[in-house]
Design a protein around this motif. Structure first.
Motif, short mmCIF file in Angstrom:
data_model
loop_
_atom_site.label_atom_id
_atom_site.label_comp_id
_atom_site.label_asym_id
_atom_site.label_seq_id
_atom_site.Cartn_x
_atom_site.Cartn_y
_atom_site.Cartn_z
N LEU A 115 -6.52 58.26 10.58
CA LEU A 115 -5.40 57.66 9.86
C LEU A 115 -4.65 58.72 9.05
N PHE A 116 -5.41 59.56 8.38
CA PHE A 116 -4.78 60.62 7.57
C PHE A 116 -3.94 61.53 8.47
N LEU A 117 -4.52 61.97 9.57
CA LEU A 117 -3.81 62.91 10.44
C LEU A 117 -2.59 62.27 11.09
N HIS A 118 -2.69 61.00 11.45
CA HIS A 118 -1.57 60.25 12.02
C HIS A 118 -0.37 60.26 11.06
N HIS A 119 -0.60 59.86 9.82
CA HIS A 119 0.49 59.77 8.86
C HIS A 119 0.96 61.17 8.41
N GLN A 120 0.04 62.09 8.30
CA GLN A 120 0.42 63.46 7.95
C GLN A 120 1.36 64.04 9.00
N TYR A 121 1.03 63.82 10.26
CA TYR A 121 1.83 64.35 11.37
C TYR A 121 3.28 63.87 11.28
#
Length: 291
Positions: A115-121
């Motif tokens: 989830l973190f990497l999805h939104h960070q991207y």
């Protein structure tokens, strides 16, 4: 930027389920006249799951054009594919949206790191204010407060729509983010309590049918006039509850059609609101002077 009563706008359709542009124009103008503080186009309530990409973006552009900067317009741009969510968010920015609402990726059941990497991207690639949207009852994916806290540190991620209805979640999130991080409820039944506990507003299904009342309730709550807000909200609880007699947006689409904005048609696999429940919702609307 995002504060008060923001409507999770329905997308009016004709009986054949084609988009009803005239009804959409009238619906948006009505919300502005009634005092709605912001409009979310193409969220769950707007049937984002069954409109194709071109329709999705056409509705967002139409709402932006009609609003003409009178209130903020937030575009629903979430998806269970990171590349698709990125594409929609970039398109919403190009269309002139004031912000984007990105639901947690559904069905895939990502980890908290995912989830973190999805939104960070997405946040690193689209310079548009972005709201996280946590609604585990629909997505089978729960973004925990610790993950929200991590994401709140990123540029462009400016707030969260927390739809669990759990006010303890609000306290946990509020304690771990900055004062400028926007906290919005996604649960109408507990929305007032959410604001009184330190939230900034509600992205609301009920605002589709009770825009003036919802705006007033939010304004009173944000001004610290809790008892006045509670008196209005207590009566409106019947509307909050009965708009979920079946899966959203089936009941609210019928309710909005009763107000004269398009038909009650939805695209499959969604079906029209069951006739057996219609009198219950109608009575709640009549009780509040909405029809």
């Amino acid at each position: 930027m995002f504060r008060g009563s923001l409507v999770a706008l329905v997308t009016p359709m004709k009986a054949d389920t084609s988009l009803d542009w005239d009804a959409l124009d009238k619906l948006v103008e009505w919300h502005l006249e009634q005092g709605t503080h912001g409009i979310v186009a193409m969220g769950t309530t707007g049937e984002s799951a069954t409109l194709d990409r071109d329709e999705h973006l056409a509705v967002i552009r139409r709402v932006i054009d009609i609003v003409n900067a009178r209130v903020p317009v937030i575009a629903g741009t979430g998806a269970n594919s990171t590349s698709e969510a990125l594409d929609l968010t970039a398109a919403a920015k190009n269309a002139g949206a004031d912000g984007a609402l990105l639901v947690t990726p559904y069905y895939n059941k990502p980890t908290q790191e995912g989830l973190f990497l999805h939104h960070q991207y997405i946040a690193e690639r689209v310079a548009l204010p972005q709201l996280l949207y946590n609604v585990p009852g629909r997505t089978a994916c729960d973004m925990l407060p610790e993950t929200i806290s991590r994401l709140a540190k990123l540029d462009n991620i400016v707030g969260v729509k927390e739809a669990t209805g759990d006010l303890e979640r609000l306290a946990q999130i509020k304690a771990s983010v900055g004062d400028d991080f926007c906290l919005l409820s996604g649960d109408d039944e507990t929305g007032l309590d959410f604001i009184l506990a330190g939230g900034d507003g509600v992205i609301s299904v009920s605002t589709n049918v009770a825009p003036a009342l919802m705006s007033r309730i939010c304004e009173l709550a944000l001004a610290g006039k809790a008892e006045e807000a509670k008196a209005l909200d207590l009566k409106l609880q019947s509307v909050h509850k009965n708009l979920f007699l079946e899966s959203n947006p089936m009941p609210v689409k019928w309710a909005v059609s009763q107000l004269g904005f398009g038909s009650d048609a939805l695209r499959l696999p969604l079906t029209t609101f069951s006739a057996e429940y219609q009198p219950v919702l109608r009575a709640a609307m009549q009780e509040n002077g909405l029809i």
